[in-house]
Design an enzyme around this catalytic site. Structure first.
Site, PDB file in Angstrom:
ATOM      1  N   ASP A   1     128.972  29.679  42.835  1.00  0.00           N
ATOM      2  CA  ASP A   1     129.345  29.101  41.544  1.00  0.00           C
ATOM      3  C   ASP A   1     130.314  30.104  40.935  1.00  0.00           C
ATOM      4  O   ASP A   1     130.907  30.916  41.665  1.00  0.00           O
ATOM      5  CB  ASP A   1     128.097  28.861  40.671  1.00  0.00           C
ATOM      6  CG  ASP A   1     128.380  27.996  39.443  1.00  0.00           C
ATOM      7  OD1 ASP A   1     128.598  26.784  39.618  1.00  0.00           O
ATOM      8  OD2 ASP A   1     128.393  28.529  38.310  1.00  0.00           O
TER       9      ASP A   1
ATOM     10  N   LYS B   1     119.168  26.086  40.332  1.00  0.00           N
ATOM     11  CA  LYS B   1     120.334  26.899  39.996  1.00  0.00           C
ATOM     12  C   LYS B   1     119.860  28.337  39.808  1.00  0.00           C
ATOM     13  O   LYS B   1     118.685  28.580  39.502  1.00  0.00           O
ATOM     14  CB  LYS B   1     120.991  26.401  38.707  1.00  0.00           C
ATOM     15  CG  LYS B   1     122.471  26.739  38.584  1.00  0.00           C
ATOM     16  CD  LYS B   1     123.337  25.810  39.413  1.00  0.00           C
ATOM     17  CE  LYS B   1     124.822  26.098  39.188  1.00  0.00           C
ATOM     18  NZ  LYS B   1     125.681  25.148  39.912  1.00  0.00           N
TER      19      LYS B   1
END
Length: 449
Positions: free
Chosen positions: A169, A129
């Site tokens: 995201d 991430k």
């Protein structure tokens, strides 16, 4: 949630000593370790190989400066991050988040969750991430382009189609992905599937925008069928958020016959007792990037309320938190239970606090953790990677059918894993166990790395 196994207690204590100022990451580790005790007891070889110590420590963490110029010619500086957590089953895969709240703890928690989520899809993807504390809100397209170019100039050193494939995201949509991809192509002089969530004209996949929301409802549909012999039809449904996940969860819920009565954004929420008009919501959120409060100007029968957490006071059968982490706390869970909620499924990453989850489980509410129920987005990103590798595109029906199959399989693998270890119906434990088992086997096979 408590950890009773001595080995797992020791591992958790080491994490606390190393990262005491990372509450989001510590919560994620607690949630996972507390559900893996029966697996660890069955496999003492994991302790001998130090497998859990390796699992909770990222393979690589990168923090970098992002300097860019605003429209006034003033230099601004943000922090960028990429946490490459685990590559046991494939290249790192996980989104980039641009939001003022971003810090290392949040990125580590998201990357750790991503390991198990990606494993559950059945596709060969590891967990990672990244992101930045940059806030796209209020910035011009030119400012966002300059930031993205500066961000990718540094990030490009560490990613690649067979190494690490980021996606979008919160704060990173099609516009940002386009700027990031363009800069990577310029630096590397190659056209490769280095990012997912791309536009359809340059390697993107059909259904990717809808995938997380659609996948959430495919999971909920199967969950209701197996665990309650029921369906979403005629169920009053409350969905937090109004981004892609929430909008397309609402769209698929309505297709399945549910009545969606509420959506929210960071300022507040709308309640429409007649059912949300998604055409209006899409025009506001996708057409002009407006605020959800504008809905009541077009639909006067609806109500707008400040403070987005108030959405959980609305009586409903199904609650789908689709906004952000820790948005549904213990008192919110109690309100939902008091008002008769039957099912809670996470569309965001860890939106329910640990004590809220515990209350749902103790109260017999059907609960689905995000690492299972919101895996449709990364699953379709994995399908986009497949299409990029083949230099080929599937049509929308093919992608949607593959997504549906993946989500049904995730439910059954999760449900079956919980049942195998004596925790039937506990999908949180089942998701962690099913995701972990595959990763553990791969790590053991590859030796001490």
């Amino acid at each position: 949630m408590s950890i009773k196994n001595p080995y797992l207690q020791k591992v958790y204590q080491q994490v606390c000593e190393r990262d005491p100022q990372q509450p989001e990451f510590l919560n994620a580790v607690t949630e996972v370790l507390s559900t893996l005790e029966p697996v660890i007891e069955k496999h003492p070889e994991f302790e001998a190989a130090g497998l859990m110590e390796r699992l909770v420590e990222p393979e690589r963490m990168i923090q970098f400066r992002v300097a860019w110029q605003d429209d006034n010619g003033k230099t601004q500086v943000n922090r960028g991050y990429r946490v490459q957590f685990n590559s046991a089953i494939g290249p790192y895969k996980g989104g980039l988040r641009f939001h003022p709240s971003v810090n290392l703890s949040i990125i580590k928690f998201l990357a750790f969750e991503q390991i198990f989520k990606n494993s559950l899809t059945g596709l060969p993807m590891g967990g990672g991430k990244g992101g930045s504390d940059f806030d796209p809100k209020g910035k011009s397209d030119a400012e966002i382009m300059r930031f993205c170019q500066s961000f990718m100039t540094e990030l490009s050193r560490y990613i690649g189609a067979e190494t690490d494939v980021p996606a979008g995201d919160i704060g990173v949509g099609g516009r940002e992905i386009g700027y990031l991809f363009g800069q990577y192509k310029r630096i590397k002089n190659e056209f490769s599937g280095i990012l997912t969530g791309k536009g359809l004209t340059y390697g993107g996949s059909l259904v990717r925008t809808q995938a997380t929301g659609y996948g959430l409802l495919y999971f909920v549909q199967e969950m209701l069928s197996v665990m309650a012999q029921d369906s979403p039809k005629d169920k009053v449904t409350v969905i937090s958020g109004s981004g892609n996940v929430a909008i397309y969860a609402a769209e698929k819920a309505q297709e399945m016959g549910a009545k969606v009565v509420a959506l929210s954004d960071s300022n507040g929420y709308i309640y429409d007792p007649n059912g949300i008009d998604l055409h209006v919501v899409k025009e506001i959120k996708e057409g002009r990037r407006g605020r959800i409060s504008e809905y009541v100007k077009t639909v006067p029968s609806a109500e707008y309320h400040e403070q987005c957490r108030g959405i959980w006071s609305i009586p409903c059968d199904i609650a789908l938190p689709c906004a952000t982490q820790n948005e549904l706390l213990l008192e919110d869970a109690q309100k939902l239970i008091d008002n008769g909620v039957k099912l809670v499924a996470e569309g965001a990453n860890m939106p329910c606090s640990l004590d809220a989850i515990a209350l749902f489980q103790q109260s017999g509410i059907l609960y689905a953790p995000g690492k299972a129920s919101n895996a449709g987005g990364v699953a379709t990103s994995g399908l986009e990677m497949c299409q990029n590798s083949m230099k080929y595109s599937w049509n929308a029906q093919e992608v949607d059918e593959k997504l549906h199959e993946i989500m049904v399989n995730i439910f059954h693998n999760t449900y079956d894993a919980a049942k195998e270890y004596g925790m039937e119906g506990n999908l949180l434990a089942g998701a962690n166990i099913a995701g972990f088992t595959k990763i553990a086997q791969a790590m053991m096979a590859q030796g001490i790395l």
